[in-house]
Design an enzyme around this catalytic site. Sequence first.
Site, short mmCIF file in Angstrom:
data_model
loop_
_atom_site.label_atom_id
_atom_site.label_comp_id
_atom_site.label_asym_id
_atom_site.label_seq_id
_atom_site.Cartn_x
_atom_site.Cartn_y
_atom_site.Cartn_z
N GLY A 275 0.84 -1.20 0.00
CA GLY A 275 0.00 0.00 0.00
C GLY A 275 0.87 1.24 0.00
N CYS A 345 -8.33 23.00 17.35
CA CYS A 345 -8.13 23.36 18.76
C CYS A 345 -7.54 22.22 19.57
CB CYS A 345 -9.46 23.80 19.35
SG CYS A 345 -10.09 25.18 18.43
N TYR A 373 -2.18 6.90 3.39
CA TYR A 373 -2.66 7.15 4.76
C TYR A 373 -2.78 8.65 5.01
CZ TYR A 373 -1.41 2.26 4.83
OH TYR A 373 -1.31 0.93 4.50
N1 LLP Z 1 -2.27 -5.85 4.02
C1 LLP Z 1 -2.84 -5.76 5.24
C2 LLP Z 1 -3.58 -6.89 5.75
C3 LLP Z 1 -2.71 -4.57 5.98
O1 LLP Z 1 -3.26 -4.50 7.18
C4 LLP Z 1 -1.99 -3.48 5.45
C5 LLP Z 1 -1.84 -2.23 6.20
C6 LLP Z 1 -1.43 -3.62 4.16
C7 LLP Z 1 -1.58 -4.82 3.48
C8 LLP Z 1 -0.65 -2.52 3.51
O2 LLP Z 1 0.53 -2.28 4.20
P1 LLP Z 1 1.60 -1.22 3.64
O3 LLP Z 1 2.22 -1.79 2.41
O4 LLP Z 1 0.88 0.04 3.38
O5 LLP Z 1 2.57 -1.10 4.75
N2 LLP Z 1 -2.17 4.24 9.00
C9 LLP Z 1 -0.84 3.72 9.20
C10 LLP Z 1 -0.59 2.46 8.41
C11 LLP Z 1 -1.55 1.36 8.74
C12 LLP Z 1 -1.29 0.08 7.95
C13 LLP Z 1 -2.38 -0.89 8.17
N3 LLP Z 1 -2.28 -2.10 7.38
C14 LLP Z 1 0.17 4.81 8.86
O6 LLP Z 1 -0.22 5.90 8.46
O7 LLP Z 1 1.37 4.59 9.02
#
Ligand code: LLP
Length: 418
Positions: A275, A345, A373
């Site tokens: 992602g 705020c 994100y």
């Molecule tokens: N697959 C699953 C099952 C996941 O839970 C996630 C992300 C991904 C794939 C994608 O992971 P990535 O390649 O993006 O690392 N809001 C947080 C990140 C939360 C990630 C949650 N799961 C931030 O802003 O750092």
Amino acid sequence: MDHFQYRDGTLFAEEVSVSNIASQFGTPCFIYSRATLIRHLHAYAGSLSDISHLICYGMKANSNLAVLQILAKEGAGFDIVSVGELERVLKAGGDPAKVVFSGVGKQDFELRRALEVGIHCFNVESLAELYHLNAIAMETGKVAPVSLRINPNVDPKTHPYISTGLKANKFGIAQEDAIAAYRHSSELPGLSPVGIDCHIGSQLTDVSPLIESLDKLLNLIDQLADIGIQLKHIDLGGGLGVTYDQETPPHPSEYLALVKKRLAGRDLTLILEPGRSIAANAGIFVTKTILTKKNQDQHFAIVDGAMNDFIRPSLYGAWQKIIPVDTTEKTGQIEASFDIVGPVCESGDFLGKERRLRLQEGDLLAVRSAGAYGFVMGSNYNTRGRAPEILVDKDQVHLIRERETIDSLWALEHTVDD
Ligand code: LLP
């Protein structure tokens, strides 16, 4: 490499000046680069052209329909975590047969819909979910393809909020319980175990935890083969980090070279769910300085973007690079170490702290690496409409989500009569 570069001291998104986009659509706003999205997807796909694979973009990172459409056209599948995300894939023209469904709390109506449209696989995270899915599959006369999400108890060495593969986390089925769970799933008539899965965390800057998990999964695959359960795919989740500051995450090709070495000679399709590494550096968040102020020794730049628009700094203490959109020196600018804060705020409302910048009212700033994100984690806190999303494709600018109007903010609310 991304497509946000300075030309003669002013920031461009591909072929278009960021200041011009800000004048046209106002601030704050998110700007994405189509070429960067595609480049990042191909960094994965290009390394895997010689093996059977499916890249399921972890769409929670950025689920704008235009972004999904671009990636779908380039052959991507999608990792979803809700029926809402599934409907987005369908709306954007994505192929349900390339969808994997992750998540620890899938509800029956979500499982039913995913079965109905025929997704590639359910990444099941508990025995309870296996039973629910089996019951729904039998009721609808279908057989659900399943993969069990294994919690390999590996420390991904990342922020605790985004670590998911440790025993203490809510995710997955413990490695020790995996064989029994597979036996169960192979005995349930509504299920067909086809794969194995894990996702140990996000923003990983070192491959070793990913490879350690891979080895654990391969070991389970061999044990399952011994009891007659032959899996067709292995899904390693997402998690590869990006450079926000000084991090040096491995390039997808480095990571995948190690993965391919381990998969050699095995008849397994590789599924990945990246992602952040696809979307983060394909986007910026542009905000305008409303005013500057100095409280005793502390300089503040109060900007029109806030924690409701971009919450990573507030929520995780995340450091995101903040750069001027126009670097040409102007009279009236102050050079200082600024805290870049929004109008919300809360003292936790900041985009960055102690940033050495030259600034005055009206100056535009860009928060880098905001394509993942970012918008998706936004809210209407303080009754602030969410920022628009703009996609640049060479010299073309597309408004892919409009700025929320004030009226839209209470469109679903009702007052009560006395
Ligand atoms: N697959 C699953 C099952 C996941 O839970 C996630 C992300 C991904 C794939 C994608 O992971 P990535 O390649 O993006 O690392 N809001 C947080 C990140 C939360 C990630 C949650 N799961 C931030 O802003 O750092």
